[in-house]
Design a protein around this motif. Structure first.
Motif, PDB file in Angstrom:
ATOM      1  N   PRO A   1    -135.562  18.516   7.203  1.00 47.80           N
ATOM      2  CA  PRO A   1    -136.945  18.917   7.476  1.00 47.80           C
ATOM      3  C   PRO A   1    -136.998  20.431   7.726  1.00 47.80           C
ATOM      4  CG  PRO A   1    -136.256  17.097   8.902  1.00 47.80           C
ATOM      5  CD  PRO A   1    -135.038  17.583   8.207  1.00 47.80           C
ATOM      6  N   VAL A   2    -138.002  21.092   7.125  1.00 43.83           N
ATOM      7  CA  VAL A   2    -138.028  22.560   7.158  1.00 43.83           C
ATOM      8  C   VAL A   2    -138.121  23.110   8.585  1.00 43.83           C
ATOM      9  CG1 VAL A   2    -139.315  24.612   6.458  1.00 43.83           C
ATOM     10  CG2 VAL A   2    -138.998  22.744   4.856  1.00 43.83           C
ATOM     11  N   GLY A   3    -139.049  22.569   9.375  1.00 41.51           N
ATOM     12  CA  GLY A   3    -139.258  23.110  10.729  1.00 41.51           C
ATOM     13  C   GLY A   3    -137.995  23.052  11.571  1.00 41.51           C
ATOM     14  N   ALA A   4    -137.350  21.895  11.555  1.00 42.44           N
ATOM     15  CA  ALA A   4    -136.130  21.741  12.353  1.00 42.44           C
ATOM     16  C   ALA A   4    -135.023  22.653  11.827  1.00 42.44           C
ATOM     17  CB  ALA A   4    -135.678  20.289  12.330  1.00 42.44           C
ATOM     18  N   ALA A   5    -134.968  22.805  10.494  1.00 43.45           N
ATOM     19  CA  ALA A   5    -133.942  23.688   9.915  1.00 43.45           C
ATOM     20  C   ALA A   5    -134.195  25.140  10.338  1.00 43.45           C
ATOM     21  CB  ALA A   5    -133.956  23.570   8.393  1.00 43.45           C
ATOM     22  N   GLN A   6    -135.472  25.527  10.425  1.00 49.47           N
ATOM     23  CA  GLN A   6    -135.785  26.897  10.873  1.00 49.47           C
ATOM     24  C   GLN A   6    -135.387  27.104  12.337  1.00 49.47           C
ATOM     25  OE1 GLN A   6    -139.910  26.850   9.539  1.00 49.47           O
ATOM     26  NE2 GLN A   6    -139.450  28.509   8.113  1.00 49.47           N
ATOM     27  N   VAL A   7    -135.575  26.074  13.138  1.00 48.88           N
ATOM     28  CA  VAL A   7    -135.161  26.180  14.549  1.00 48.88           C
ATOM     29  C   VAL A   7    -133.646  26.371  14.618  1.00 48.88           C
ATOM     30  CG1 VAL A   7    -135.042  25.005  16.765  1.00 48.88           C
ATOM     31  CG2 VAL A   7    -137.103  24.801  15.370  1.00 48.88           C
ATOM     32  N   LEU A   8    -132.920  25.592  13.820  1.00 49.38           N
ATOM     33  CA  LEU A   8    -131.454  25.727  13.805  1.00 49.38           C
ATOM     34  C   LEU A   8    -131.050  27.133  13.368  1.00 49.38           C
ATOM     35  CD1 LEU A   8    -130.059  22.401  12.315  1.00 49.38           C
ATOM     36  CD2 LEU A   8    -129.917  23.221  14.667  1.00 49.38           C
ATOM     37  N   ALA A   9    -131.718  27.631  12.329  1.00 47.37           N
ATOM     38  CA  ALA A   9    -131.395  28.981  11.830  1.00 47.37           C
ATOM     39  C   ALA A   9    -131.690  30.033  12.899  1.00 47.37           C
ATOM     40  CB  ALA A   9    -132.196  29.272  10.563  1.00 47.37           C
ATOM     41  N   ALA A  10    -132.761  29.817  13.664  1.00 46.55           N
ATOM     42  CA  ALA A  10    -133.108  30.788  14.717  1.00 46.55           C
ATOM     43  C   ALA A  10    -132.110  30.729  15.870  1.00 46.55           C
ATOM     44  CB  ALA A  10    -134.526  30.512  15.226  1.00 46.55           C
ATOM     45  N   ALA A  11    -131.539  29.544  16.084  1.00 42.73           N
ATOM     46  CA  ALA A  11    -130.604  29.381  17.211  1.00 42.73           C
ATOM     47  C   ALA A  11    -129.193  29.845  16.856  1.00 42.73           C
ATOM     48  CB  ALA A  11    -130.573  27.922  17.649  1.00 42.73           C
ATOM     49  N   LEU A  12    -128.928  29.971  15.554  1.00 50.80           N
ATOM     50  CA  LEU A  12    -127.554  30.276  15.124  1.00 50.80           C
ATOM     51  C   LEU A  12    -126.993  31.570  15.714  1.00 50.80           C
ATOM     52  CD1 LEU A  12    -125.225  29.274  13.368  1.00 50.80           C
ATOM     53  CD2 LEU A  12    -126.188  30.590  11.468  1.00 50.80           C
ATOM     54  N   PRO A  13    -127.729  32.698  15.670  1.00 55.04           N
ATOM     55  CA  PRO A  13    -127.153  33.933  16.268  1.00 55.04           C
ATOM     56  C   PRO A  13    -126.817  33.768  17.746  1.00 55.04           C
ATOM     57  CG  PRO A  13    -129.112  34.457  14.984  1.00 55.04           C
ATOM     58  CD  PRO A  13    -129.042  32.961  15.063  1.00 55.04           C
ATOM     59  N   LEU A  14    -127.682  33.055  18.463  1.00 53.57           N
ATOM     60  CA  LEU A  14    -127.429  32.859  19.895  1.00 53.57           C
ATOM     61  C   LEU A  14    -126.173  32.020  20.116  1.00 53.57           C
ATOM     62  CD1 LEU A  14    -128.551  33.498  22.697  1.00 53.57           C
ATOM     63  CD2 LEU A  14    -129.835  31.363  22.602  1.00 53.57           C
ATOM     64  N   ALA A  15    -126.001  31.025  19.236  1.00 54.43           N
ATOM     65  CA  ALA A  15    -124.811  30.172  19.354  1.00 54.43           C
ATOM     66  C   ALA A  15    -123.534  30.988  19.139  1.00 54.43           C
ATOM     67  CB  ALA A  15    -124.895  29.040  18.342  1.00 54.43           C
TER      68      ALA A  15
END
Lengths: 242, 282
Positions: B257-271
């Protein structure tokens, strides 16, 4: 720089009563502050010192009476208590000093980006080396130096300092007080400082405002006059004579 | 039998379909990333949570009005109206109600979330699925949505840069700023208005969940990485823009799902940054 008593005063409190929700917590205060004067505001915790401070600065409305600025619009600087700055902000010392350029800010004409006055002010307080350091990483003494530089960069004519040395050791406190006093003498800036340290107050302040909500007392006068006042002496005992 | 995973060739062939959506995600992520630095530093993260939820309700209400009341309300306008109501609630002087601002935030969030679900239950027979509005499952972005995100986003970003130092001073030292004559309360309202405008436009196009994520996660990553305010703004905008576009790529290649994938992409640098920061601090 010297000033004469013929100069118009910078600030005048006329029958000023301060408090919250329309309820005054102190008797009426009458005092006049001239350029170059060093005032100390003394009182116990919760006695109304900060309330008077904020009212004089226009951060709170007076219960009655008024605050006048007979010299017209005077550049002010306010150095609040330690906790009034948000340490989450990763601003540099230079950025903090440059905030002084915000005087006259408007939505159509916001801050000037010129950092030269801020650098000069940092140099004037021997803090040029701190320019690139984040404010939150500085010691309390260094932070006060930076904030004093901000006062200078803004061309303050009257500086209000609310317990600026509260978190410092005695040596750092003395250094900061001497710096403030030097700048006052050099630039003719009036200084109004809230402090709990009677020894430091007695050494630097020329005039004192003593407030005490318990005894419903307000006393103003020279430092010697206020320290010799029976109410003040009764409140502070041996400390008043130290 | 599983179909084979999409390849870059498939993506390039389909780029005309996804281009507007990717551009929209990147633009919204960039602007929200920039605004997010103020949001995180002013500890108003849950203000944006409430606003995005309200925007979702506004979009749902505009669909409802079109379907059941024959009243054509552009979804972005509906989102803006609902956001304004939520902003007014959030900006109210909570102490006069003997409450904390946090409790008003909770009220705004709960009413918006419940309202969106209730209204959504009356519009599911149409193509406008409430899940798409709230969680960002929509893949396509209309040209109108893209224009709104680019136009409003450009104006919001310009204003955020122009007034940026004022926002910082008023947030860092509000009393000092007041004494110097800065209109601190007006600056707070101006910042809230900019956030409201951007959230309204972006939620219609992307959904509430990714918009909330873009307004928080890129700024958190940037602040954790740099520790310098002047670098945090462009870095957060970069992270936000990359997350907006990268989320679509993730969704395309991994069938997410696009929205959830965007959240994951946004969280990646922080991770990636958080372990480094925690290790250094220890």
């Amino acid at each position: 720089m010297t000033t004469t008593t013929t100069d118009p005063p910078l600030l005048r409190c006329e029958a000023l009563r301060v408090g919250y929700g329309g309820q005054a917590i102190l008797p009426a205060i009458d005092l006049t502050i001239h350029a170059g004067e060093f005032w100390a505001v003394i009182g116990r915790n919760g006695s109304g010192k900060s309330t008077w401070f904020k009212t004089a600065l226009g951060l709170m409305p007076p219960v009655s009476g008024r605050v006048r600025w007979p010299s017209g619009e005077v550049p002010l600087s306010y150095l609040g208590q330690r906790l009034s700055f948000d340490d989450l902000y990763p601003v540099t010392a230079l950025q903090v000093v440059a905030m002084a350029r915000g005087r006259g800010w408007s939505f159509l004409r916001p801050f000037s980006g010129d950092s030269a006055p801020a650098r000069e002010a940092l140099a004037a307080v021997d803090a040029a080396a701190l320019a690139g350091r984040t404010f939150r990483s500085l010691s309390e003494g260094q932070k006060q130096r930076v904030l004093i530089a901000r006062m200078l960069a803004g061309g303050a004519k009257i500086a209000f300092l609310d317990e600026p040395t509260a978190a410092m050791d005695a040596v750092a406190e003395l250094e900061v007080m001497m710096l403030i006093d030097r700048l006052r003498r050099e630039r003719g800036m009036a200084v109004v400082i809230v402090s709990h340290h009677l020894g430091v107050t007695r050494r630097f302040a020329e005039r004192v405002l003593f407030v005490d909500d318990d005894s419903d007392t307000v006393i103003t006068g020279t430092t010697d006059e206020v320290f010799a006042h029976p109410t003040f002496a009764a409140r502070y005992g041996e400390h008043a004579r130290a | 039998m599983h179909s084979p995973a999409p390849t870059w060739d498939d993506f390039v062939l389909a780029i005309d379909i996804f281009r507007d959506a990717i551009l929209c995600g990147a633009a919204a992520g960039l602007v929200l990333g920039w605004l997010g630095v103020h949001i995180v530093l002013r500890r108003m993260v849950f203000v944006t949570a409430a606003l995005t939820q309200a925007a979702g309700l506004g979009v749902a209400l505009s669909f409802y009005a079109g379907i059941h009341l024959s009243a054509e309300v552009p979804p972005t306008v509906g989102a803006f109206g609902a956001c304004l109501v939520a902003s007014a609630l959030v900006a109210a002087r909570a102490e006069r109600l003997l409450l904390s601002r946090e409790s008003l935030l909770a009220l705004a969030w709960l009413l918006s979330a419940a309202g969106a679900v209730l209204v959504g239950s009356r519009i599911t027979q149409e193509s406008h699925d409430i899940a798409g509005i709230l969680f960002g499952t929509a893949v396509l972005v209309t040209p109108e949505d893209l224009r709104a995100v680019l136009g409003i986003g450009g104006a919001v970003l310009a204003a955020a840069v122009w007034w940026g130092r004022g926002f910082v001073f008023a947030g860092f030292d509000p009393n000092g700023a007041r004494v110097q004559g800065l209109p601190v309360r007006l600056l707070e309202l101006a910042l809230l208005l900019l956030i409201t405008l951007e959230v309204s436009a972006a939620t219609r196009a992307l959904g509430a969940l990714p918009v909330f994520a873009f307004s928080v996660l890129p700024a958190m990553s940037a602040l954790a990485l740099t520790g310098r305010l002047s670098a945090a703004f462009p870095l957060a905008a970069l992270f936000g823009g990359l997350a907006g576009a990268g989320g679509y790529l993730l969704a395309f290649f991994y069938d997410l799902p696009v929205g959830a994938a965007q959240v994951l992409a946004a969280a990646l640098p922080l991770a990636l940054i958080a372990p480094y920061r925690l290790f250094r601090a220890s």
